[in-house]
Design an enzyme around this catalytic site. Structure first.
Site, mmCIF file in Angstrom:
data_model
loop_
_atom_site.group_PDB
_atom_site.id
_atom_site.type_symbol
_atom_site.label_atom_id
_atom_site.label_comp_id
_atom_site.label_asym_id
_atom_site.label_seq_id
_atom_site.Cartn_x
_atom_site.Cartn_y
_atom_site.Cartn_z
ATOM 1 N N LYS A 70 3.577 -0.756 -19.426
ATOM 2 C CA LYS A 70 2.870 0.212 -20.285
ATOM 3 C C LYS A 70 3.822 1.251 -20.899
ATOM 4 C CE LYS A 70 -1.577 -0.366 -18.012
ATOM 5 N NZ LYS A 70 -2.753 0.235 -17.377
ATOM 6 N N ASP A 106 -7.100 3.740 -20.957
ATOM 7 C CA ASP A 106 -7.377 3.800 -19.511
ATOM 8 C C ASP A 106 -8.067 5.116 -19.150
ATOM 9 O OD1 ASP A 106 -6.279 1.337 -18.810
ATOM 10 O OD2 ASP A 106 -4.257 2.164 -18.557
HETATM 11 P P1 NAP Z 1 0.852 1.238 -9.012
HETATM 12 O O1 NAP Z 1 1.344 1.937 -10.230
HETATM 13 O O2 NAP Z 1 1.683 0.195 -8.369
HETATM 14 O O3 NAP Z 1 0.496 2.372 -7.899
HETATM 15 C C1 NAP Z 1 0.104 1.999 -6.595
HETATM 16 C C2 NAP Z 1 -0.366 3.238 -5.839
HETATM 17 O O4 NAP Z 1 -0.876 2.821 -4.565
HETATM 18 C C3 NAP Z 1 0.778 4.229 -5.555
HETATM 19 O O5 NAP Z 1 0.251 5.540 -5.602
HETATM 20 C C4 NAP Z 1 1.183 3.841 -4.111
HETATM 21 O O6 NAP Z 1 1.755 4.899 -3.403
HETATM 22 C C5 NAP Z 1 -0.180 3.519 -3.519
HETATM 23 N N1 NAP Z 1 -0.060 2.642 -2.348
HETATM 24 C C6 NAP Z 1 0.314 1.342 -2.328
HETATM 25 N N2 NAP Z 1 0.316 0.876 -1.054
HETATM 26 C C7 NAP Z 1 -0.055 1.914 -0.251
HETATM 27 C C8 NAP Z 1 -0.235 2.056 1.152
HETATM 28 N N3 NAP Z 1 -0.038 1.054 2.010
HETATM 29 N N4 NAP Z 1 -0.634 3.272 1.631
HETATM 30 C C9 NAP Z 1 -0.843 4.321 0.775
HETATM 31 N N5 NAP Z 1 -0.683 4.243 -0.592
HETATM 32 C C10 NAP Z 1 -0.297 3.046 -1.082
HETATM 33 O O7 NAP Z 1 -0.558 0.523 -9.299
HETATM 34 P P2 NAP Z 1 -1.703 0.958 -10.344
HETATM 35 O O8 NAP Z 1 -1.529 0.193 -11.581
HETATM 36 O O9 NAP Z 1 -1.748 2.441 -10.389
HETATM 37 O O10 NAP Z 1 -3.007 0.366 -9.614
HETATM 38 C C11 NAP Z 1 -3.567 0.988 -8.484
HETATM 39 C C12 NAP Z 1 -4.918 0.362 -8.188
HETATM 40 O O11 NAP Z 1 -5.811 0.602 -9.284
HETATM 41 C C13 NAP Z 1 -4.873 -1.154 -8.020
HETATM 42 O O12 NAP Z 1 -5.792 -1.504 -6.997
HETATM 43 C C14 NAP Z 1 -5.376 -1.706 -9.344
HETATM 44 O O13 NAP Z 1 -6.038 -2.942 -9.211
HETATM 45 C C15 NAP Z 1 -6.381 -0.625 -9.738
HETATM 46 N N6 NAP Z 1 -6.559 -0.530 -11.187
HETATM 47 C C16 NAP Z 1 -7.801 -0.644 -11.672
HETATM 48 C C17 NAP Z 1 -8.024 -0.532 -13.027
HETATM 49 C C18 NAP Z 1 -9.414 -0.655 -13.540
HETATM 50 O O14 NAP Z 1 -9.577 -0.817 -14.749
HETATM 51 N N7 NAP Z 1 -10.419 -0.566 -12.693
HETATM 52 C C19 NAP Z 1 -6.954 -0.300 -13.899
HETATM 53 C C20 NAP Z 1 -5.673 -0.172 -13.372
HETATM 54 C C21 NAP Z 1 -5.481 -0.303 -12.002
HETATM 55 P P3 NAP Z 1 3.370 5.147 -3.459
HETATM 56 O O15 NAP Z 1 3.626 5.945 -4.687
HETATM 57 O O16 NAP Z 1 3.652 5.875 -2.205
HETATM 58 O O17 NAP Z 1 4.005 3.779 -3.507
#
Ligand code: NAP
Length: 282
Positions: A70, A106
Site C-alpha cells: 500500500k 480503508d
Molecule cells: P499487519 O500490518 O501485519 O499488522 C499486524 C498487527 O497484529 C500488528 O499490530 C502486530 O503487532 C499484531 N500482532 C500480530 N501477531 C500478534 C500477536 N501474537 N500478539 C499481539 N499482536 C500481534 O496486518 P494488517 O494488514 O494491519 O491486518 C491486521 C488484521 O486486520 C488482519 O487480521 C487482517 O485480516 C485484518 N484486516 C481486515 C480488513 C477488513 O477489511 N476487514 C482489512 C485489512 C486487514 P506488532 O506490531 O507487535 O507486530
C-alpha cells in the site's frame, strides 16, 4: 463474455489467493451488467514500486492494493487523494486521463460499516481503543479521527509502533498509548474497541481479551473476518455488548473503490450475502 473492450481491474498484493475481493467485485460487475473483469495478481516482493509504476503504462481501469504494497502504491501514483497523503498508503488506484490517481478507502470503509450497523455510534463512542498498529489499525484510526472521535487510545504488542501511530494522529484528537500488558485498563477506558491485530484470525492465537471490564455500552469491533465470529466478538455478545465483524469493513472499502472506478454505488447487502455463503463453504 470477455471482449476486446473489457475493462480490467485487479487486486495487487502478496499473497492474494485468500482474498474475497475478486468474488465481491465480480458480483457487483454482474449486478450492473458491466463489461469488466477483476482478477487477483500476486506481485513480486522485490521492487514493488517499479512493478506498480510499470503497470501505469498498461491500460487498466483500476486496481486494489493489499499488504504489503500500500505504501509503494501511494508513492507510484501520479496524483494522491489528501487521505493518501496523510496515511502514506493507498488501497485503490484509478486510471484517468491525467494519470493514475491514488485513494484510500480503508479508513472510510471501516466507518461506513460501523455506521451501517450502529447508526448512533457517534453519540456513545467518544473514546475509541485501537488494538494493533499495522496497516488496518492505521486506516481505522485515521477513519475514526476523521469521523470526529474525541479521544483515541492505542495498544500494540510492539509499543514503539503504537507510539508512532499516536504521533501521526496527535494533531487530530486526544491520544494515549497503553502497554500491551495493560489491556484491562485500556478496555475499561473505551466506548468503542477495535481489534486490528491478526489475533483471532484462522490459524492465529486468540488471547483472553479482558472483555469483562468493558463498559456496558461499549461497541466491540473486529477487523478479522475469517472467522466471522471471532473469540473477541463471541465474548462481547456473551456479555450482551454490541459486536461488529470485519466483513463490513471489507465490503465498504470495496464499495467505495467500485464507486471511484465506475461511478456506481454497489449493493453492500448483496455482497454480504454472497461473501457469507463463500466463507461458510471454506
Ligand atoms: P499487519 O500490518 O501485519 O499488522 C499486524 C498487527 O497484529 C500488528 O499490530 C502486530 O503487532 C499484531 N500482532 C500480530 N501477531 C500478534 C500477536 N501474537 N500478539 C499481539 N499482536 C500481534 O496486518 P494488517 O494488514 O494491519 O491486518 C491486521 C488484521 O486486520 C488482519 O487480521 C487482517 O485480516 C485484518 N484486516 C481486515 C480488513 C477488513 O477489511 N476487514 C482489512 C485489512 C486487514 P506488532 O506490531 O507487535 O507486530
Amino acid at each position: 463474455m470477455i471482449t476486446g473492450k473489457t475493462s480490467v481491474l485487479a487486486l495487487l498484493g502478496n499473497p492474494v489467493a485468500h482474498s474475497l475481493s475478486p468474488e465481491m467485485h465480480a458480483g457487483w460487475i454482474a449486478d450492473h451488467g458491466l463489461d469488466a473483469a477483476y482478477v487477483a495478481l500476486p506481485i513480486s516482493h522485490d521492487a514493488p514500486e517499479s512493478t506498480i509504476a510499470a503497470l501505469k503504462r498498461v491500460g487498466l481501469k483500476g486496481v486494489n492494493i493489499t499488504v504489503p504494497f500500500k505504501e509503494a502504491a501511494a508513492h507510484a501514483a501520479d496524483r494522491r487523494d489528501p487521505l493518501v497523503e496523510k496515511l502514506a498508503a493507498a488501497n485503490v488506484l484509478a486510471w484517468r486521463e491525467d494519470g493514475v490517481h491514488a485513494f484510500n478507502t480503508d479508513a472510510r470503509g471501516f466507518v461506513a460499516s460501523l455506521e451501517e450497523a450502529y447508526p448512533d455510534w457517534r453519540t456513545t463512542s467518544r473514546t475509541a481503543l485501537v488494538l494493533g498498529a499495522g496497516g488496518a489499525a492505521r486506516g481505522i484510526a485515521f477513519g475514526l479521527a476523521e469521523a470526529g472521535v474525541q479521544s483515541l487510545l492505542f495498544a500494540n504488542r510492539t509499543r514503539s509502533k503504537a507510539e508512532h501511530l499516536e504521533q501521526a494522529l496527535a494533531a487530530d484528537c486526544a491520544t494515549q498509548v497503553f502497554d500491551w500488558s495493560d489491556l484491562p485498563a485500556a478496555f475499561a477506558a473505551a466506548d468503542l474497541i477495535v481489534n486490528a491485530t491478526s489475533l483471532g484470525m484462522k490459524g492465529q492465537p486468540a488471547p483472553d481479551w479482558p472483555i469483562q471490564v468493558a463498559k456496558p455500552h461499549a461497541i466491540i469491533c473486529d477487523a478479522v473476518y475469517a472467522p466471522l465470529e471471532t473469540e473477541l466478538l463471541r465474548a462481547a455478545r456473551g456479555r450482551g455488548l454490541a459486536a461488529l465483524d470485519g466483513l463490513g469493513m471489507l465490503i465498504h472499502q470495496g464499495a467505495l473503490a467500485f464507486e471511484i472506478w465506475f461511478g456506481i454505488k454497489p449493493d453492500a447487502a448483496a455482497a454480504r450475502r454472497r461473501l457469507m455463503a463463500i466463507l461458510e463453504s471454506r
